[in-house]
Design a protein around this motif. Sequence first.
Motif, mmCIF file in Angstrom:
data_model
loop_
_atom_site.group_PDB
_atom_site.id
_atom_site.type_symbol
_atom_site.label_atom_id
_atom_site.label_comp_id
_atom_site.label_asym_id
_atom_site.label_seq_id
_atom_site.Cartn_x
_atom_site.Cartn_y
_atom_site.Cartn_z
ATOM 1 N N GLY A 252 0.800 -1.221 0.000
ATOM 2 C CA GLY A 252 0.000 0.000 0.000
ATOM 3 C C GLY A 252 0.830 1.267 0.000
ATOM 4 O O GLY A 252 0.491 2.257 0.648
ATOM 5 N N MET A 253 1.942 1.246 -0.739
ATOM 6 C CA MET A 253 2.890 2.351 -0.692
ATOM 7 C C MET A 253 2.366 3.637 -1.328
ATOM 8 O O MET A 253 2.788 4.730 -0.978
ATOM 9 C CB MET A 253 4.185 1.946 -1.393
ATOM 10 N N ALA A 254 1.437 3.539 -2.259
ATOM 11 C CA ALA A 254 0.992 4.734 -2.982
ATOM 12 C C ALA A 254 0.319 5.734 -2.055
ATOM 13 O O ALA A 254 0.653 6.924 -2.054
ATOM 14 C CB ALA A 254 0.042 4.338 -4.110
ATOM 15 N N LEU B 240 -6.884 -7.722 10.823
ATOM 16 C CA LEU B 240 -6.401 -8.596 9.754
ATOM 17 C C LEU B 240 -6.058 -7.785 8.509
ATOM 18 O O LEU B 240 -4.993 -7.973 7.907
ATOM 19 C CB LEU B 240 -7.466 -9.647 9.432
ATOM 20 N N TYR B 241 -6.921 -6.844 8.137
ATOM 21 C CA TYR B 241 -6.694 -6.060 6.928
ATOM 22 C C TYR B 241 -5.416 -5.221 7.028
ATOM 23 O O TYR B 241 -4.676 -5.079 6.044
ATOM 24 C CB TYR B 241 -7.890 -5.143 6.653
ATOM 25 N N ARG B 242 -5.119 -4.669 8.199
ATOM 26 C CA ARG B 242 -3.965 -3.772 8.319
ATOM 27 C C ARG B 242 -2.643 -4.504 8.060
ATOM 28 O O ARG B 242 -1.620 -3.864 7.769
ATOM 29 C CB ARG B 242 -3.963 -3.050 9.670
ATOM 30 N N GLY C 130 -0.667 -3.622 4.977
ATOM 31 C CA GLY C 130 0.204 -2.466 4.842
ATOM 32 C C GLY C 130 -0.300 -1.139 5.350
ATOM 33 O O GLY C 130 0.479 -0.187 5.435
ATOM 34 N N ASP C 131 -1.587 -1.013 5.719
ATOM 35 C CA ASP C 131 -2.091 0.257 6.235
ATOM 36 C C ASP C 131 -2.055 0.207 7.758
ATOM 37 O O ASP C 131 -2.943 -0.330 8.403
ATOM 38 C CB ASP C 131 -3.516 0.516 5.743
ATOM 39 N N TRP C 132 -1.003 0.823 8.327
ATOM 40 C CA TRP C 132 -0.757 0.709 9.759
ATOM 41 C C TRP C 132 -1.319 1.880 10.557
ATOM 42 O O TRP C 132 -0.981 2.057 11.728
ATOM 43 C CB TRP C 132 0.751 0.587 10.018
#
Length: 287
Positions: A65-67, A181-183, A186-188
């Motif tokens: 999820g770098m963008a 679970l979703y994080r 990559g979205d921390w």
Amino acid sequence: MPIDPVKAIAAEPRTARLTWDHKDVQLYHLGIGAGRPATDPRELRYTLESQLHVLPSFATVAGGGMALAGGLTAPGVDVDLAAVLHGGQTVTAHRAVPVRGDATQTSRVAAVHDKGKAAVIVLRTDVADADGPLWSSEASIYVKGEGGFGGERGRQTRLDVPETVPTLSTDRRVREDQALLYRLSGDWNPLHADPAFARRAGYDRPILHGLCSYGIVLKAVVDTALDGDVARVRSYTTRFAGVVYPGETLRVRMWREVPGPGRIQVTATAVERDDAPVLADTVVEHS
């Protein structure tokens, strides 16, 4: 001012290498609720490596999820995560997303809109591999308290909800631990896990990631309206109209060929809160 629109838009595009494999895809699919029932052949398309198909919404987390994170650290942008909300998202698939990938991502701030009490950062991202373009995406990042700088407000696209009965409707239960679970994809942002941080941001408890809702709803549309064929999705656009709390139920309503052929208009609401809006102005374009 934490946001300098001129500097942000003038900055050189950022490039990054993205790599992923079946484990990243499977984790993402589990993070948006796939695998229930675990042995259902329709769910194994999302969870079993030998049968794996990739939902185009995986583009929002490919490579960690770098963008989106890049949009919040671009030159001219310095904001408090507690003031940030995801306003809208579009993913356009140029071809099927492969199960394993090695690609280059190019991102830039395309616009900064002045909404008065808030600013909206529009982040444009294009991803390509050795065979050519894979997908393009556009994210609208809403930053509370950063408006009023005299900039353009930007366009507002609103879709009226059809007055007819939906062509299809389905409910999707959100697990209590869905955000946790979703994080892992990559979205921390602690807004989705830390109760104290969530209270500081104005919520009584952690909320679900907007992009998790985004993925849950696309999966519901693919499963119920597109015969489970992820490759039929051409683009997927939404506006995040409200929050979801883990443990709630999403009601996904679909109208075929609205507003035109090859298009499905969608709404998503929180059942337990009297159908409070979650996703609005939502369209899936398909083959």
